[in-house]
Scaffold this active site. Structure first.
Site, mmCIF file in Angstrom:
data_model
loop_
_atom_site.group_PDB
_atom_site.id
_atom_site.type_symbol
_atom_site.label_atom_id
_atom_site.label_comp_id
_atom_site.label_asym_id
_atom_site.label_seq_id
_atom_site.Cartn_x
_atom_site.Cartn_y
_atom_site.Cartn_z
ATOM 1 N N GLY A 14 -8.744 -15.342 -1.653
ATOM 2 C CA GLY A 14 -7.883 -14.431 -2.412
ATOM 3 C C GLY A 14 -7.095 -15.191 -3.459
ATOM 4 O O GLY A 14 -6.549 -16.261 -3.185
ATOM 5 N N ALA A 15 -7.062 -14.644 -4.681
ATOM 6 C CA ALA A 15 -6.387 -15.337 -5.785
ATOM 7 C C ALA A 15 -5.342 -14.444 -6.440
ATOM 8 O O ALA A 15 -5.162 -14.443 -7.649
ATOM 9 C CB ALA A 15 -7.410 -15.815 -6.809
ATOM 10 N N GLY A 17 -1.063 -13.334 -6.060
ATOM 11 C CA GLY A 17 0.155 -14.145 -6.107
ATOM 12 C C GLY A 17 0.263 -15.174 -4.993
ATOM 13 O O GLY A 17 0.529 -16.360 -5.246
ATOM 14 N N PHE A 119 18.415 -2.419 -8.207
ATOM 15 C CA PHE A 119 17.197 -1.820 -7.656
ATOM 16 C C PHE A 119 17.565 -1.145 -6.337
ATOM 17 O O PHE A 119 18.449 -1.625 -5.631
ATOM 18 C CB PHE A 119 16.144 -2.907 -7.428
ATOM 19 C CG PHE A 119 14.733 -2.401 -7.484
ATOM 20 C CD1 PHE A 119 14.010 -2.449 -8.660
ATOM 21 C CD2 PHE A 119 14.136 -1.859 -6.349
ATOM 22 C CE1 PHE A 119 12.720 -1.949 -8.718
ATOM 23 C CE2 PHE A 119 12.843 -1.363 -6.399
ATOM 24 C CZ PHE A 119 12.129 -1.413 -7.582
ATOM 25 N N GLN A 240 3.930 2.037 3.699
ATOM 26 C CA GLN A 240 4.901 2.670 2.813
ATOM 27 C C GLN A 240 4.202 3.662 1.879
ATOM 28 O O GLN A 240 3.192 3.325 1.274
ATOM 29 C CB GLN A 240 5.584 1.578 1.991
ATOM 30 C CG GLN A 240 6.831 2.001 1.279
ATOM 31 C CD GLN A 240 7.543 0.793 0.660
ATOM 32 O OE1 GLN A 240 6.993 0.158 -0.242
ATOM 33 N NE2 GLN A 240 8.722 0.481 1.130
ATOM 34 N N HIS A 242 4.679 6.760 -1.279
ATOM 35 C CA HIS A 242 5.474 7.270 -2.385
ATOM 36 C C HIS A 242 5.228 8.777 -2.422
ATOM 37 O O HIS A 242 4.090 9.202 -2.264
ATOM 38 C CB HIS A 242 5.007 6.589 -3.671
ATOM 39 C CG HIS A 242 5.885 6.836 -4.838
ATOM 40 N ND1 HIS A 242 5.956 8.061 -5.445
ATOM 41 C CD2 HIS A 242 6.730 6.033 -5.503
ATOM 42 C CE1 HIS A 242 6.825 7.984 -6.445
ATOM 43 N NE2 HIS A 242 7.305 6.773 -6.494
ATOM 44 N N LEU A 252 0.832 6.955 -9.818
ATOM 45 C CA LEU A 252 2.178 7.432 -9.515
ATOM 46 C C LEU A 252 2.778 8.263 -10.642
ATOM 47 O O LEU A 252 2.626 7.947 -11.817
ATOM 48 C CB LEU A 252 3.113 6.249 -9.253
ATOM 49 C CG LEU A 252 2.991 5.559 -7.905
ATOM 50 C CD1 LEU A 252 4.120 4.554 -7.726
ATOM 51 C CD2 LEU A 252 3.000 6.564 -6.767
ATOM 52 N N GLU A 255 9.630 9.086 -10.060
ATOM 53 C CA GLU A 255 10.626 9.974 -9.466
ATOM 54 C C GLU A 255 11.579 10.517 -10.529
ATOM 55 O O GLU A 255 12.286 11.489 -10.294
ATOM 56 C CB GLU A 255 11.367 9.232 -8.364
ATOM 57 C CG GLU A 255 10.452 9.066 -7.167
ATOM 58 C CD GLU A 255 11.002 8.161 -6.083
ATOM 59 O OE1 GLU A 255 11.300 8.682 -5.015
ATOM 60 O OE2 GLU A 255 11.110 6.950 -6.317
ATOM 61 N N ARG A 286 13.261 9.701 -0.772
ATOM 62 C CA ARG A 286 11.804 9.643 -0.690
ATOM 63 C C ARG A 286 11.233 10.153 0.624
ATOM 64 O O ARG A 286 10.289 10.927 0.640
ATOM 65 C CB ARG A 286 11.360 8.179 -0.807
ATOM 66 C CG ARG A 286 10.956 7.781 -2.174
ATOM 67 C CD ARG A 286 10.369 6.407 -2.113
ATOM 68 N NE ARG A 286 10.366 5.835 -3.454
ATOM 69 C CZ ARG A 286 9.805 4.682 -3.762
ATOM 70 N NH1 ARG A 286 9.234 3.963 -2.827
ATOM 71 N NH2 ARG A 286 9.826 4.247 -4.982
ATOM 72 N N HIS A 353 1.172 3.116 -0.527
ATOM 73 C CA HIS A 353 1.538 2.115 -1.527
ATOM 74 C C HIS A 353 1.520 0.682 -1.000
ATOM 75 O O HIS A 353 0.992 -0.218 -1.650
ATOM 76 C CB HIS A 353 2.924 2.456 -2.049
ATOM 77 C CG HIS A 353 3.398 1.596 -3.169
ATOM 78 N ND1 HIS A 353 2.682 1.442 -4.334
ATOM 79 C CD2 HIS A 353 4.502 0.827 -3.306
ATOM 80 C CE1 HIS A 353 3.334 0.609 -5.142
ATOM 81 N NE2 HIS A 353 4.429 0.223 -4.539
ATOM 82 N N ARG A 398 9.527 -1.909 3.703
ATOM 83 C CA ARG A 398 9.800 -3.019 2.793
ATOM 84 C C ARG A 398 10.874 -2.635 1.773
ATOM 85 O O ARG A 398 10.862 -1.553 1.211
ATOM 86 C CB ARG A 398 8.519 -3.395 2.051
ATOM 87 C CG ARG A 398 8.672 -4.479 1.029
ATOM 88 C CD ARG A 398 7.356 -4.782 0.359
ATOM 89 N NE ARG A 398 6.853 -3.652 -0.389
ATOM 90 C CZ ARG A 398 7.230 -3.337 -1.635
ATOM 91 N NH1 ARG A 398 8.132 -4.076 -2.271
ATOM 92 N NH2 ARG A 398 6.707 -2.299 -2.255
#
Lengths: 587, 77
Positions: A14-15, A17, A119, A240, A242, A252, A255, A286, A353, A398
């Site tokens: 896996g490449a 992050g 946030f 999680q 949305h 998405l 909101e 949510r 999500h 999260r």
């Protein structure tokens, strides 16, 4: 037939992050690293992360890692391991500044310091008021991060195997992991990549749901490999969602649409949020909105021929407001929902999500399993980081901007741990004569089958079943039926068949192999969800509406063999500070 | 055939929006593209995901006008 073989110090699968961050650590320690990726590295799903990366830098106002830790523990609904959460929040500044030095184009304050914005869920002084903690590069934070880390890896001469699909782990007689079996898409050839250390960084598995924000590549490949290798998956019931993704597409709808006065309708044209949240209506949180939508659908008031979506109405706002205050929404709706929201409502549905669960790992990235005496032991040679791992810093839900932080912190710590373990003598072990045979048999079955089940049909049915029976709000009868259905689908998936038997870039074969991974992930999710008799974080049940710390403050472990479940305690003790005691989670 | 299959896989992206646009494009147009169009498509696919999405959604125009014909097909779906 003997399978071709190559040897490396470390293999990273896996490449995105976390894979790139770990690979950088390894390459800079002059180890021989192979990074496998089924798509070009900068096309990994990390590219989709917009919000930012959280770090209590305190550039604009006072902030500290202990407040960040509180927000994360609370966000996790007290299922997160507090040792790992302390580790992550304390390391946040270090990994963000490192990324800055690597050339990441963060937004800046006039002073030149990294700009930080507020946030949801980020607070100062243990929930008192919002704090500016998110570091971003416009709305392309993940994109910028991925490109920065990729460039840095090129400089460090990391060796990339692009368009290689890892198929299975190789474990020796002692259970240690000694590499992977992988398929080179361009040739269709299978090779063993033997390694002293194997790191899984394969991302999430949102494609198990019919409605998902995840790219098509998010098929849980690392999870499938782990399950087939006889190792458990942790806390898979926590996904999680949305509330408003475009029905049938997953894209998405912000909101902000409801913030500007848009509202939800059922098939009778009723504005049903008035019943669920009489005061705030469509502006409820949510989880309240998602739960109401799922209830309307479950009780037969969903729209469309299958009664499985809700309508989001905004035409009453008028074209000027829609274009001015909700830029891009009209284009998105026209493009992905096939409706012009100036005239018609948008079909929407709660949309998966982010996967909180995954491969059980500690904060050094080492994969761990119960030792049978109440503790844990490390699986030698195997590591996991990023969304595919369950460390567990996200617990049952999260906190925003902690996913990019997770990639950086645990990508780096896994890399550091591998470097240490290799110095400490983790050596190449002997490859058994039959290594890779189970994988070859799986491929041979697929290649020789002349009839059987369609990969596309099984995949669609799997996604429908997960969405309907294991979605954002879960009902006991529906979960029980879901278990039966998903086990039946898993059985049918053993008999898949593809028409195209060619070798070069055979996408039909790749999709069949991805389906094997989706199946393991979906079964783990459904069975873990059916068994957890409480509501906590993202796992929300109609029959057990409350969190039950007495019985359920524990992590789920699912094993493929016999679909067995086991539980292990949550690590409530941080590294250096006092524990945050469980409280009701209200915002 | 090999080239077509390679392009098909290159339509797998990091952004869901592109997956959706490209999957529809592949289904409708890929088999009928001539060599020149295929080459243009590959050039578009080489772009970073967010840049390609901006082009597809009409939020940006390509620096190289020769990409326009295939981009138009992507835009109209």
């Amino acid at each position: 037939m003997a399978i071709a073989k190559r040897e490396f110090d470390a293999v990273v699968v896996g490449a995105g992050g976390s894979g790139l961050r770990a690979a950088l650590q390894l390459a800079e320690a002059n180890l021989r690293v192979a990074v496998l990726s089924k798509v070009f590295p900068t096309r990994s799903h990390t590219v989709a992360a917009q919000g930012g990366v959280s770090a209590s830098l305190g550039n604009d106002e006072q902030d500290n890692w202990h407040w960040h830790m509180f927000d994360t523990v609370k966000g996790s609904d007290y299922l997160g391991d507090q040792d790992a959460i302390e580790f992550m929040c304390r390391k946040a500044g270090e990994v963000v500044y490192e990324l800055e030095h690597f050339g990441m184009p963060f937004d800046r304050l006039e002073s030149g310091k990294i700009y930080q914005r507020p946030f949801g869920g980020h607070t100062s002084n243990y929930g008192e008021r919002p704090v500016k903690r998110a570091c971003a590069a416009a709305d392309r934070t993940g994109h910028a991060m991925l490109h920065t880390l990729y460039q840095r890896n090129l400089r460090a001469r990391t060796q990339f195997f692009v368009e290689w699909l890892a198929l299975d782990l190789i474990r020796d007689a002692e259970g240690d992991v000694i590499g992977v079996v992988a398929l080179e898409m361009e040739t269709g050839e299978v090779m063993i990549l033997q390694a002293r250390a194997t790191l899984l960084a394969t991302g999430g598995a949102g494609r198990i749901f019919a409605s998902s924000t995840n790219a098509f590549i998010n098929t849980g490949d690392g999870l499938g490999m782990v399950a087939r290798a006889g190792l458990p998956l942790q806390d898979m019931e926590f996904y999680q969602f949305h509330p408003t993704g475009v029905y049938g597409a997953g894209v998405l709808i912000t909101e902000g649409v409801r913030g500007e006065g848009g509202f939800l309708l059922n098939k009778n044209g009723e504005r049903f949020m008035e019943r669920y949240a009489p005061t705030v209506k469509d502006l409820a949180s949510r989880d309240v909105v998602s739960r109401a939508m799922a209830t309307e659908i479950k009780e037969g008031r969903g729209c469309g021929k299958d009664g499985d979506y809700i309508l989001l109405k905004l035409d009453h706002l008028g074209p000027e407001i829609i274009t001015k205050r909700l830029p891009g929404i009209r284009e998105i709706a026209i493009r992905f929902a096939n409706v012009d929201p100036v005239k018609e409502p948008i079909p929407v549905v709660p949309t998966a999500h982010y996967m909180m669960g995954g491969i059980p790992a500690n904060y050094h990235g080492q994969v761990v399993v119960p030792d049978g005496r109440g503790g844990e032991r490390v699986i030698k040679g195997l590591y996991a980081a990023g969304e595919c791992a369950c460390v567990s810093v996200h617990g049952a839900n999260r906190l925003g901007c902690n996913s990019l932080l997770d990639l950086l912190v645990f990508g780096k710590s896994a890399g550091e741990r591998i470097v240490e373990d290799l110095k400490g003598g983790l050596a190449h072990k002997k490859l058994a004569k039959d290594a890779g045979e189970a994988t070859m048999a799986r491929l041979a079955r697929l290649d020789s089958a002349t009839s059987g089940e369609s990969v596309a049909e099984i995949g669609a049915e799997l996604r429908r079943t997960m969405q309907l029976h294991c979605g954002v709000f879960r009902f006991p009868d529906s979960l029980a039926e879901g278990v039966k259905k998903i086990l039946d689908i898993a059985e049918r998936a053993r008999r898949t068949f593809i028409r195209d038997k060619s070798s070069v870039f055979n996408t039909a074969r790749i999709e069949a192999l991805e389906l094997d991974n989706l199946v393991e992930t979906a079964v783990a999710t459904m069975i873990s969800a059916e068994a957890r008799k409480e509501s906590r974080g993202a796992h929300d049940r109609s029959d057990y509406p409350k969190r039950d710390d007495g019985n359920w403050m524990k992590h789920t472990l699912w094993y493929k063999e016999g679909n067995r479940l086991e539980y292990k305690p949550v690590k409530l003790k941080p590294l250096t500070v006092e524990a945050f005691e469980p409280k009701a989670r209200v915002y | 055939m090999g080239e077509m299959d390679r392009v098909r896989w290159h339509c797998r992206r990091g952004l869901l929006e592109l997956d959706l646009v490209l999957a529809a494009f592949v289904e409708r147009h890929l088999e009928r593209l001539d060599r020149r169009q295929l080459a243009i498509l590959e050039e578009l696919l080489d772009k970073p995901d967010n840049d390609l999405l901006d082009l597809v959604m009409g939020r940006a125009e390509p620096a190289d006008p020769s990409l326009q014909p295939v981009l138009e097909m992507l835009r109209t779906g």
